[in-house]
Structure formats: structure tokens, C-alpha cells
Write a protein that holds these residues in place. Structure first.
Motif, PDB file in Angstrom:
ATOM      1  N   ALA A 104       0.835  -1.208   0.000  1.00 32.20           N
ATOM      2  CA  ALA A 104       0.000   0.000   0.000  1.00 32.20           C
ATOM      3  C   ALA A 104       0.869   1.256   0.000  1.00 32.20           C
ATOM      4  O   ALA A 104       0.538   2.248  -0.660  1.00 32.20           O
ATOM      5  CB  ALA A 104      -0.944  -0.002   1.200  1.00 32.20           C
ATOM      6  N   TYR A 105       1.980   1.209   0.727  1.00 35.18           N
ATOM      7  CA  TYR A 105       2.876   2.363   0.769  1.00 35.18           C
ATOM      8  C   TYR A 105       3.495   2.605  -0.602  1.00 35.18           C
ATOM      9  O   TYR A 105       3.597   3.746  -1.065  1.00 35.18           O
ATOM     10  CB  TYR A 105       3.951   2.152   1.837  1.00 35.18           C
ATOM     11  N   TYR A 106       3.887   1.534  -1.297  1.00 36.36           N
ATOM     12  CA  TYR A 106       4.428   1.687  -2.657  1.00 36.36           C
ATOM     13  C   TYR A 106       3.357   2.219  -3.606  1.00 36.36           C
ATOM     14  O   TYR A 106       3.634   3.053  -4.470  1.00 36.36           O
ATOM     15  CB  TYR A 106       4.992   0.373  -3.173  1.00 36.36           C
ATOM     16  N   ASP A 107       2.114   1.758  -3.446  1.00 41.49           N
ATOM     17  CA  ASP A 107       1.022   2.285  -4.264  1.00 41.49           C
ATOM     18  C   ASP A 107       0.812   3.771  -3.981  1.00 41.49           C
ATOM     19  O   ASP A 107       0.563   4.556  -4.902  1.00 41.49           O
ATOM     20  CB  ASP A 107      -0.279   1.523  -3.997  1.00 41.49           C
ATOM     21  N   LEU A 108       0.921   4.166  -2.722  1.00 40.29           N
ATOM     22  CA  LEU A 108       0.784   5.566  -2.338  1.00 40.29           C
ATOM     23  C   LEU A 108       1.872   6.415  -3.007  1.00 40.29           C
ATOM     24  O   LEU A 108       1.610   7.526  -3.466  1.00 40.29           O
ATOM     25  CB  LEU A 108       0.875   5.698  -0.814  1.00 40.29           C
ATOM     26  N   ALA A 109       3.085   5.867  -3.092  1.00 39.94           N
ATOM     27  CA  ALA A 109       4.215   6.595  -3.664  1.00 39.94           C
ATOM     28  C   ALA A 109       3.955   6.999  -5.118  1.00 39.94           C
ATOM     29  O   ALA A 109       4.478   8.024  -5.585  1.00 39.94           O
ATOM     30  CB  ALA A 109       5.482   5.755  -3.568  1.00 39.94           C
ATOM     31  N   GLU A 110       3.108   6.252  -5.809  1.00 42.71           N
ATOM     32  CA  GLU A 110       2.785   6.585  -7.199  1.00 42.71           C
ATOM     33  C   GLU A 110       1.984   7.875  -7.313  1.00 42.71           C
ATOM     34  O   GLU A 110       1.863   8.438  -8.402  1.00 42.71           O
ATOM     35  CB  GLU A 110       2.023   5.433  -7.849  1.00 42.71           C
ATOM     36  N   HIS A 111       1.439   8.362  -6.210  1.00 40.46           N
ATOM     37  CA  HIS A 111       0.587   9.550  -6.222  1.00 40.46           C
ATOM     38  C   HIS A 111       1.231  10.747  -5.520  1.00 40.46           C
ATOM     39  O   HIS A 111       0.578  11.761  -5.283  1.00 40.46           O
ATOM     40  CB  HIS A 111      -0.768   9.218  -5.588  1.00 40.46           C
ATOM     41  N   VAL A 112       2.516  10.636  -5.206  1.00 43.80           N
ATOM     42  CA  VAL A 112       3.237  11.700  -4.501  1.00 43.80           C
ATOM     43  C   VAL A 112       3.498  12.867  -5.443  1.00 43.80           C
ATOM     44  O   VAL A 112       3.847  12.687  -6.611  1.00 43.80           O
ATOM     45  CB  VAL A 112       4.564  11.151  -3.914  1.00 43.80           C
ATOM     46  N   VAL A 113       3.317  14.067  -4.911  1.00 46.98           N
ATOM     47  CA  VAL A 113       3.618  15.300  -5.634  1.00 46.98           C
ATOM     48  C   VAL A 113       4.480  16.194  -4.740  1.00 46.98           C
ATOM     49  O   VAL A 113       4.540  16.003  -3.532  1.00 46.98           O
ATOM     50  CB  VAL A 113       2.327  16.053  -6.048  1.00 46.98           C
ATOM     51  N   GLU A 114       5.136  17.161  -5.378  1.00 45.21           N
ATOM     52  CA  GLU A 114       5.923  18.139  -4.625  1.00 45.21           C
ATOM     53  C   GLU A 114       5.092  19.393  -4.379  1.00 45.21           C
ATOM     54  O   GLU A 114       4.332  19.814  -5.240  1.00 45.21           O
ATOM     55  CB  GLU A 114       7.175  18.551  -5.412  1.00 45.21           C
ATOM     56  N   GLN A 115       5.249  19.954  -3.190  1.00 53.80           N
ATOM     57  CA  GLN A 115       4.615  21.220  -2.839  1.00 53.80           C
ATOM     58  C   GLN A 115       5.656  22.064  -2.105  1.00 53.80           C
ATOM     59  O   GLN A 115       6.527  21.516  -1.430  1.00 53.80           O
ATOM     60  CB  GLN A 115       3.422  21.000  -1.908  1.00 53.80           C
ATOM     61  N   THR A 116       5.539  23.373  -2.227  1.00 61.12           N
ATOM     62  CA  THR A 116       6.405  24.267  -1.474  1.00 61.12           C
ATOM     63  C   THR A 116       5.601  24.798  -0.296  1.00 61.12           C
ATOM     64  O   THR A 116       4.551  25.422  -0.477  1.00 61.12           O
ATOM     65  CB  THR A 116       6.912  25.428  -2.344  1.00 61.12           C
ATOM     66  N   ILE A 117       6.092  24.490   0.905  1.00 58.19           N
ATOM     67  CA  ILE A 117       5.421  24.922   2.128  1.00 58.19           C
ATOM     68  C   ILE A 117       6.441  25.672   2.971  1.00 58.19           C
ATOM     69  O   ILE A 117       7.505  25.130   3.295  1.00 58.19           O
ATOM     70  CB  ILE A 117       4.838  23.712   2.902  1.00 58.19           C
ATOM     71  N   ASP A 118       6.108  26.912   3.294  1.00 55.54           N
ATOM     72  CA  ASP A 118       7.014  27.766   4.077  1.00 55.54           C
ATOM     73  C   ASP A 118       8.408  27.811   3.465  1.00 55.54           C
ATOM     74  O   ASP A 118       9.421  27.759   4.166  1.00 55.54           O
ATOM     75  CB  ASP A 118       7.090  27.287   5.532  1.00 55.54           C
ATOM     76  N   GLY A 119       8.482  27.880   2.135  1.00 60.25           N
ATOM     77  CA  GLY A 119       9.756  27.980   1.441  1.00 60.25           C
ATOM     78  C   GLY A 119      10.509  26.674   1.290  1.00 60.25           C
ATOM     79  O   GLY A 119      11.595  26.654   0.724  1.00 60.25           O
ATOM     80  N   ASN A 120       9.950  25.583   1.794  1.00 63.71           N
ATOM     81  CA  ASN A 120      10.602  24.279   1.688  1.00 63.71           C
ATOM     82  C   ASN A 120       9.823  23.371   0.738  1.00 63.71           C
ATOM     83  O   ASN A 120       8.587  23.363   0.748  1.00 63.71           O
ATOM     84  CB  ASN A 120      10.682  23.587   3.053  1.00 63.71           C
ATOM     85  N   THR A 121      10.542  22.585  -0.039  1.00 63.45           N
ATOM     86  CA  THR A 121       9.904  21.618  -0.925  1.00 63.45           C
ATOM     87  C   THR A 121       9.641  20.351  -0.134  1.00 63.45           C
ATOM     88  O   THR A 121      10.553  19.803   0.497  1.00 63.45           O
ATOM     89  CB  THR A 121      10.804  21.305  -2.135  1.00 63.45           C
ATOM     90  N   VAL A 122       8.384  19.916  -0.143  1.00 61.67           N
ATOM     91  CA  VAL A 122       8.006  18.693   0.566  1.00 61.67           C
ATOM     92  C   VAL A 122       7.263  17.770  -0.393  1.00 61.67           C
ATOM     93  O   VAL A 122       6.650  18.218  -1.372  1.00 61.67           O
ATOM     94  CB  VAL A 122       7.143  18.974   1.822  1.00 61.67           C
TER      95      VAL A 122
END
Length: 188
Positions: A154-172
């Protein structure tokens, strides 16, 4: 009063006949003692050294399980409260499904007791790590302080939907579900 799982099942059935879920928030009995029940890291419910053989008992027990402020887990009825041992999380989450796309997508997981949860404010997703190994520890909140750990698949399946966002100047890195962003880790 008894530590016998069958007796607890009967008590719960009598008091929750017409309810979809027992009202644990209303039950505050005194501690009855420690039950020889352990939930292993792989999701096995073991009573007196033997796996609980009836799936129906495990499903029912999952509805009367509460984690309290002391970090301990308890099985509750209106008149009994038994402390049990949990090696990691009491439940596992598998079978990740995603409906929709982008910020409005909905992530759903099914627990090992057959309950489907949508990642949302009521069932937030959190990815911590194990202290001893630093390995990721992805969990979804079920209810009453009880979490389900995502299986590796399930965690590997979740990884397929990960995106980058900038929060408080940091990329997460993280995922969206029900319009909320759930942080998975730091970006590169």
C-alpha cells in the motif's frame, strides 16, 4: 467478569444491538486488569499464545479498542476495561485505491478487518519513522487513538501519487486527499 473473548463478545452484542459502532466515547469503566491478548506487528491477534481463530471476534474487538493518553491499548465494554499489548499498530491498511485526480483526489485504504477508510480530516495520513531503523512508518488514524499501518504494498502504491509542494519555502513530498495535503517527506 472474565478475560474470555467469547464473554466480551456477548457483553458488547447485548449493549450495542442497534448501533453500527459501539459508543466508546461514553464508556469509562475502571481497569479490570491485563488480558493475555497481544496484537503482533503482522496483525495477528494472539490470545494466550494462540491466534484468535474467529475473524468475527477480531472484527468486533477492533470496534471496542481504544488507545488512551497513557499510550496503552484497552478493550472496552460498558462495565469492563482490559489492557492488551500491541507490538506496533493494532490494524493494517492495504488495498489502496484512488478516485479522481489532483488536489481533489480521494485516497481509500481497506483495513485488515474489512473497514474502508478515506484519507481525510477524520482519518489523517501520517508518515513517521521507526526509531531503531529509520524506516518509514506510514499510518492512517482509524478512531479512538487507534491507527492502521500501511502495508509495504500500500505504501508503494501511495508513492505513485506523490507530488511536490512548497510549504514555508521548503519543498516537501506528499499526497492530496479530500483537498488536504499529507506530507510524506522532504523534497530533493
Amino acid at each position: 467478569m472474565s478475560q474470555n473473548p467469547e464473554n466480551l463478545v456477548e457483553q458488547v452484542k447485548k449493549t450495542t444491538k442497534n448501533l453500527s459502532r459501539p459508543p466508546l466515547e461514553k464508556w469509562h469503566p475502571e481497569l479490570s486488569g491485563d488480558m493475555d491478548l497481544r496484537i503482533s506487528r503482522d496483525g495477528q491477534w494472539i490470545h494466550k499464545g494462540e491466534a484468535l481463530g474467529r475473524e468475527a471476534i477480531v472484527k468486533l474487538f477492533s470496534t471496542i479498542l481504544r488507545r488512551e493518553e497513557d499510550g496503552q491499548y484497552y478493550l472496552l465494554t460498558p462495565v469492563e476495561k482490559w489492557r492488551i499489548q500491541v507490538e506496533d499498530t493494532p490494524l493494517l491498511a492495504h488495498s489502496l485505491k484512488v478516485e479522481g485526480t489532483g488536489e481533489q483526489q480521494i485516497i481509500k485504504l481497506t483495513t485488515n478487518v474489512g473497514e474502508t477508510l478515506e484519507v481525510c480530516n477524520e482519518h489523517p495520513l501520517e508518515v513517521g519513522s521507526y526509531e531503531d531503523s529509520g524506516q518509514p512508518r506510514p499510518i492512517i488514524r482509524v478512531r479512538h487513538g487507534v491507527d492502521a499501518r500501511l502495508t509495504t504494498a500500500a505504501y508503494y502504491d501511495l508513492a505513485e501519487h506523490v507530488v511536490e509542494q512548497t510549504i514555508d519555502g521548503n519543498t516537501v513530498l506528499g499526497v492530496f486527499s479530500h483537498g488536504n495535503f499529507y506530507k510524506i517527506g522532504q523534497g530533493g
